[in-house]
Motif scaffolding. Structure first.
Motif, PDB file in Angstrom:
ATOM      1  N   PRO A  55      50.960  24.763  53.755  1.00  0.00           N
ATOM      2  CA  PRO A  55      49.960  25.515  54.522  1.00  0.00           C
ATOM      3  C   PRO A  55      49.122  26.403  53.601  1.00  0.00           C
ATOM      4  CG  PRO A  55      52.169  26.419  54.847  1.00  0.00           C
ATOM      5  CD  PRO A  55      52.351  25.137  54.113  1.00  0.00           C
ATOM      6  N   GLY A  56      47.844  26.507  53.919  1.00  0.00           N
ATOM      7  CA  GLY A  56      46.958  27.353  53.129  1.00  0.00           C
ATOM      8  C   GLY A  56      46.233  26.645  52.007  1.00  0.00           C
ATOM      9  N   ILE A  57      46.509  25.348  51.782  1.00  0.00           N
ATOM     10  CA  ILE A  57      45.798  24.627  50.723  1.00  0.00           C
ATOM     11  C   ILE A  57      44.330  24.448  51.097  1.00  0.00           C
ATOM     12  CG2 ILE A  57      47.791  23.422  49.752  1.00  0.00           C
ATOM     13  CD1 ILE A  57      47.078  20.991  51.455  1.00  0.00           C
ATOM     14  N   ARG A  58      43.491  24.251  50.089  1.00  0.00           N
ATOM     15  CA  ARG A  58      42.049  24.114  50.311  1.00  0.00           C
ATOM     16  C   ARG A  58      41.594  22.658  50.330  1.00  0.00           C
ATOM     17  NH1 ARG A  58      39.282  26.613  44.949  1.00  0.00           N
ATOM     18  NH2 ARG A  58      37.425  26.223  46.233  1.00  0.00           N
ATOM     19  N   GLY A  59      42.493  21.750  49.979  1.00  0.00           N
ATOM     20  CA  GLY A  59      42.109  20.340  49.951  1.00  0.00           C
ATOM     21  C   GLY A  59      43.277  19.479  49.523  1.00  0.00           C
ATOM     22  N   ILE A  60      43.043  18.166  49.500  1.00  0.00           N
ATOM     23  CA  ILE A  60      44.085  17.206  49.121  1.00  0.00           C
ATOM     24  C   ILE A  60      43.481  16.144  48.215  1.00  0.00           C
ATOM     25  CG2 ILE A  60      45.718  15.455  49.950  1.00  0.00           C
ATOM     26  CD1 ILE A  60      45.849  16.977  52.601  1.00  0.00           C
ATOM     27  N   VAL A  61      44.167  15.850  47.115  1.00  0.00           N
ATOM     28  CA  VAL A  61      43.793  14.755  46.232  1.00  0.00           C
ATOM     29  C   VAL A  61      44.542  13.504  46.680  1.00  0.00           C
ATOM     30  CG1 VAL A  61      43.873  13.858  43.872  1.00  0.00           C
ATOM     31  CG2 VAL A  61      43.303  16.266  44.279  1.00  0.00           C
ATOM     32  N   LEU A  62      43.817  12.405  46.867  1.00  0.00           N
ATOM     33  CA  LEU A  62      44.413  11.122  47.228  1.00  0.00           C
ATOM     34  C   LEU A  62      44.500  10.273  45.964  1.00  0.00           C
ATOM     35  CD1 LEU A  62      43.239  12.248  49.932  1.00  0.00           C
ATOM     36  CD2 LEU A  62      42.900   9.886  50.638  1.00  0.00           C
ATOM     37  N   GLU A  63      45.702   9.904  45.577  1.00  0.00           N
ATOM     38  CA  GLU A  63      45.887   9.143  44.347  1.00  0.00           C
ATOM     39  C   GLU A  63      45.038   7.871  44.347  1.00  0.00           C
ATOM     40  OE1 GLU A  63      49.585   7.465  41.606  1.00  0.00           O
ATOM     41  OE2 GLU A  63      49.748   7.387  43.801  1.00  0.00           O
TER      42      GLU A  63
ATOM     43  N   GLY B 218      47.002  24.506  40.901  1.00  0.00           N
ATOM     44  CA  GLY B 218      48.231  25.175  41.297  1.00  0.00           C
ATOM     45  C   GLY B 218      48.650  24.770  42.690  1.00  0.00           C
ATOM     46  N   ASP B 219      49.027  25.765  43.508  1.00  0.00           N
ATOM     47  CA  ASP B 219      49.498  25.482  44.870  1.00  0.00           C
ATOM     48  C   ASP B 219      48.369  25.424  45.892  1.00  0.00           C
ATOM     49  OD1 ASP B 219      52.102  25.444  43.959  1.00  0.00           O
ATOM     50  OD2 ASP B 219      52.390  27.603  44.289  1.00  0.00           O
ATOM     51  N   THR B 220      47.121  25.452  45.410  1.00  0.00           N
ATOM     52  CA  THR B 220      46.000  25.478  46.364  1.00  0.00           C
ATOM     53  C   THR B 220      45.522  24.090  46.763  1.00  0.00           C
ATOM     54  OG1 THR B 220      44.272  25.547  44.653  1.00  0.00           O
ATOM     55  CG2 THR B 220      45.220  27.656  45.355  1.00  0.00           C
ATOM     56  N   MET B 221      46.056  23.043  46.114  1.00  0.00           N
ATOM     57  CA  MET B 221      45.660  21.677  46.461  1.00  0.00           C
ATOM     58  C   MET B 221      46.890  20.833  46.737  1.00  0.00           C
ATOM     59  SD  MET B 221      42.302  21.050  46.452  1.00  0.00           S
ATOM     60  CE  MET B 221      42.050  19.342  45.995  1.00  0.00           C
ATOM     61  N   GLY B 222      46.788  19.999  47.762  1.00  0.00           N
ATOM     62  CA  GLY B 222      47.832  19.035  48.038  1.00  0.00           C
ATOM     63  C   GLY B 222      47.585  17.736  47.291  1.00  0.00           C
ATOM     64  N   TRP B 223      48.563  16.841  47.308  1.00  0.00           N
ATOM     65  CA  TRP B 223      48.451  15.554  46.632  1.00  0.00           C
ATOM     66  C   TRP B 223      49.222  14.517  47.447  1.00  0.00           C
ATOM     67  CZ3 TRP B 223      51.711  11.866  44.488  1.00  0.00           C
ATOM     68  CH2 TRP B 223      51.134  10.972  43.568  1.00  0.00           C
ATOM     69  N   VAL B 224      48.573  13.374  47.696  1.00  0.00           N
ATOM     70  CA  VAL B 224      49.188  12.300  48.476  1.00  0.00           C
ATOM     71  C   VAL B 224      49.159  11.021  47.637  1.00  0.00           C
ATOM     72  CG1 VAL B 224      48.922  10.826  50.510  1.00  0.00           C
ATOM     73  CG2 VAL B 224      48.612  13.296  50.717  1.00  0.00           C
ATOM     74  N   PRO B 225      50.293  10.333  47.486  1.00  0.00           N
ATOM     75  CA  PRO B 225      50.306   9.093  46.689  1.00  0.00           C
ATOM     76  C   PRO B 225      49.431   8.011  47.305  1.00  0.00           C
ATOM     77  CG  PRO B 225      52.372   9.370  47.877  1.00  0.00           C
ATOM     78  CD  PRO B 225      51.605  10.642  48.067  1.00  0.00           C
ATOM     79  N   TRP B 226      49.097   7.029  46.482  1.00  0.00           N
ATOM     80  CA  TRP B 226      48.196   5.955  46.912  1.00  0.00           C
ATOM     81  C   TRP B 226      48.700   5.285  48.188  1.00  0.00           C
ATOM     82  CZ3 TRP B 226      43.892   3.483  47.487  1.00  0.00           C
ATOM     83  CH2 TRP B 226      43.917   2.189  47.999  1.00  0.00           C
TER      84      TRP B 226
END
Length: 699
Positions: A193-201, A166-174
């Motif tokens: 703000p407030g996310i717990r982490g970020i997925v890197l494509e 949901g809104d708890t993780m960020g995502w950044v394109p490759w």
């Protein structure tokens, strides 16, 4: 803290250990790093990085400043120590935003990291340093978990990330690692703000916490959620990789095929640089290489940069029947050479089409990963550790493809992006900083009698000089004692009775399966019987002939066969004795056997020279210290022959040589090393290690 249970990762946090470190935040960060790196599902050897931020006293201003401690370049979080981290002023690192000139100038930023150092004993900061420094969190993990990369490497990675967290993780394109990626992480956090982490494509995961423990648990929980998501989809689909296309051979047959093929593959992989091999036929590998989707997925290559830097952009899949008759060498070479040439040509095409004006020269175009459907997977690299780690990384890539295909469609990095990382000037600089290879790096040795004084010294010398060594003897307890200080990437041990052809064959099979082949065979196994003619029994005679002469013959026969299949030349070194040259009393059985060893060396040198296989003899004399043959009746026999006491033998032997020196096992080991590492144009020769015995001069 309450112990937690996970199904897909190992919870390794030990409260007692953590409490003992609670007053040292850096030590606690290192502890967290080590237990994360202990689980290969979380990150592989050398993959990922971790950090923490502390308040320290600035030695120049005496004011409190924030310092970031982060894994340095080329390190491994599983084995990370204080010597492997960099300590930087956080504020200085963030101030680099003021001078950053954009993605086309990434390389110049790495040099500027050195201007941010707080700890002058720091390891060189890695390219990922700003990814940690531009985020505000006290503790950060950047990991490459298979489950997360599987999600990151799907065509709809962002959508799936949203579906799971949901809104708890960020995502950044490759984006290639560097300062700009750090800015993208900072931007992602500011927008979410407030996310717990970020997925890197196509790359990995960033997670964080206020304490080392909170960061650790956050990482595990995020990975667990991804793993459960994939598991449920696999369960719903009912099969992976499109189902099985072929069945595996039974385990013993797989290993038999791998054993026969390994030296041939090693020779083909070593057309530019000699390589060391590794083989695995574990279930995850077999599921992939026997599947319907192998032909579709293998050519795509890997996604995570850490994966293909270790494994090359894609594997070589052999067009070879799993039950192929591998005993017909000419037939197999005829089938394999075109496949290797096609792979090399394809790699050269990849280089030529993607290279930049300033790209480093093309590297070795041979495959690192070789897949044999129905049998298993080989990896070849400069040493055993690198080959083993490459195998582990490709298994991670298999896990990624498995998960990605279960939930969506797997997407590899575009070829140009992959090339720009593989041939990144910073990556080239890292390779150039690697320590110089040792003299026997890339060599594999089999040593018989390797737990005795001379044999053990030879084994220790060759390992110290970089060789992979198979240590053999007939005493299991002695083998374990000899190898306890050696790593699995340096040496393996096995029982070998040199009088038994089957035992020798099994030893070479083990050698090929563990290291890909053999380059050096040292026959050091021996015994000594000192008796006059009338007292020498037929049993004495036969035992000496079997161990010393027959053993040498069998070792040469099996060893040379493998060396010829590799086409890389090789060395046979036979430990004989001064007694094969000098006639003395009470020595008919031993002296005759040693003379046979010496002449067999000359005969084999004449026969095997055309194959660049060199055969030489080392003749020790009077090696009493540490030598097993002096523990029994031999010492008594020689003492009687020379009219001295057993206790006087070392002095007697030292006084009778021209240099008046006591000969040690290490002296013999140095002679062996000289023959296999330095005297590369010598064959059929004899090196006397006896302090100078005029009556043993060979000319």
């Amino acid at each position: 803290m309450q112990t937690r249970t996970y199904n897909h990762v190992d919870y390794l946090w030990d409260d007692t250990k953590a409490v003992s470190l609670e007053n040292d935040e850096v030590a606690l960060f290192l502890y967290r790093s080590n237990i994360l790196g202990a689980d290969l599902r979380i990150t592989n050897y050398g993959g990922g990085n971790t950090s923490c931020k502390t308040i320290e006293k600035d030695p120049l201003t005496d004011k409190s400043v924030e310092v970031m401690w982060v894994k340095g370049s080329g390190g491994d979080i599983g084995t990370l120590t204080r010597q492997g981290i960099a300590g930087l002023y956080t504020e200085r690192l963030r101030n680099l935003k003021n001078v950053y000139r954009g993605p086309n100038h990434e390389d110049e930023m790495v040099a500027l990291f050195n201007h941010c150092l707080f700890d002058l004993n720091s390891k060189a900061p890695s390219i990922d340093t700003p990814l940690h420094g531009l985020l505000p969190f006290k503790h950060i993990d950047h990991l490459h978990p298979d489950a997360l990369i599987a999600i990151a490497a799907t065509k709809d990675s962002k959508k799936i990330t949203q579906e799971i967290w949901g809104d708890t993780m960020g995502w950044v394109p490759w984006q290639r690692p560097g300062f700009d990626l750090g800015l993208q992480l900072e931007k992602c956090l500011n927008e979410n703000p407030g996310i717990r982490g970020i997925v890197l494509e196509s790359h990995g995961l960033f997670t964080w916490g206020d304490t080392s423990y909170e960061c650790y648990v956050n990482s595990l929980e995020v990975i667990e959620m991804a793993s459960e998501y994939i598991k449920e989809h696999i369960k719903k689909n009912g099969q992976v990789f499109g189902g099985q296309k072929i069945d595996s051979l039974p385990s013993e047959q797989r290993k038999a095929q791998a054993t026969k093929l390994a030296p041939i593959l090693r020779g083909l992989c070593s057309s530019e640089n000699i390589m060391i091999g590794h083989f695995t036929d574990e279930d995850r590998v077999l599921e992939f290489i026997n599947s319907n989707d192998l032909e579709k997925l293998a050519p795509l290559g890997t996604s995570c940069p850490d994966h293909f830097l270790r494994t090359k952009i894609k594997p070589l899949v052999l067009s070879l029947d799993k039950e192929e008759n591998l005993n017909n060498f000419d037939h197999i070479i005829g089938k394999l050479e075109p496949q290797f040439e096609a792979y090399r040509s394809d790699y050269k095409g990849y280089y030529e089409s993607c290279k930049r004006d300033n790209s480093p020269a093309m590297r070795d175009p041979n495959p690192v990963v070789i897949i044999y459907p129905g049998v298993g997977m080989f990896t070849f690299a400069k040493n055993k550790q690198t080959a083993r780690v490459a195998s582990e990384f490709y298994i991670n890539a298999i896990n990624v493809m498995r998960g990605a295909e279960a939930i969506s469609t797997y997407v590899a990095l575009p070829r140009q992006e992959a090339f720009d990382i593989e041939y990144w000037l910073l990556e080239e600089a890292k390779l150039q900083r690697m320590p110089k290879e040792r003299p026997l790096s890339r060599k594999v040795a089999v040593i018989t009698g390797a737990t005795g004084g001379i044999g053990k010294a030879i084994a220790e010398k060759l390992v110290a000089e970089g060789a992979n060594v198979v240590i053999t003897d007939v005493n299991q307890e002695a083998l374990e004692e000899t190898t306890k200080s050696m790593s699995i990437d340096e040496a393996v041990q096995t029982i070998c009775d040199v009088t038994d052809a089957t035992s020798i064959e099994e030893t070479f099979n083990l050698t090929c399966l563990n290291f890909g082949g053999v380059d050096i065979v040292v026959h050091s196994a021996g015994l000594a019987i000192s008796k006059p003619l009338a007292e020498t029994t037929k049993k004495d005679w036969q035992l000496l002939q079997d161990v010393l002469v027959k053993g040498q013959f069998l070792l040469a026969q099996y060893g040379a066969d493998i060396m010829k299949k590799q086409g890389l030349g090789g060395n046979l070194v036979n430990i004989a004795s001064k007694n094969g040259l000098v006639a003395g009393p009470n020595n008919v059985g031993y002296g005759t056997a040693k003379a046979a060893q010496q002449h067999m060396t000359r005969l084999l040198a004449a026969e095997l020279g055309a194959d660049k296989i060199r055969v030489n003899t080392v003749n020790p004399d009077g090696v009493i210290v540490g030598s097993k043959i002096w523990e029994g009746e031999w010492a008594e026999g020689r003492a009687k022959a020379y009219g001295v006491s057993v206790e006087e033998l070392p002095t007697h032997y030292a006084k009778r040589n021209l240099l008046n020196e006591i000969i040690l096992p290490e002296d013999v080991a140095n002679a062996v090393f000289s023959l296999v590492a330095i005297l590369d144009k010598s064959t059929g020769n004899t090196i006397n290690v006896d302090g100078g015995m005029a009556n043993a001069f060979v000319r």
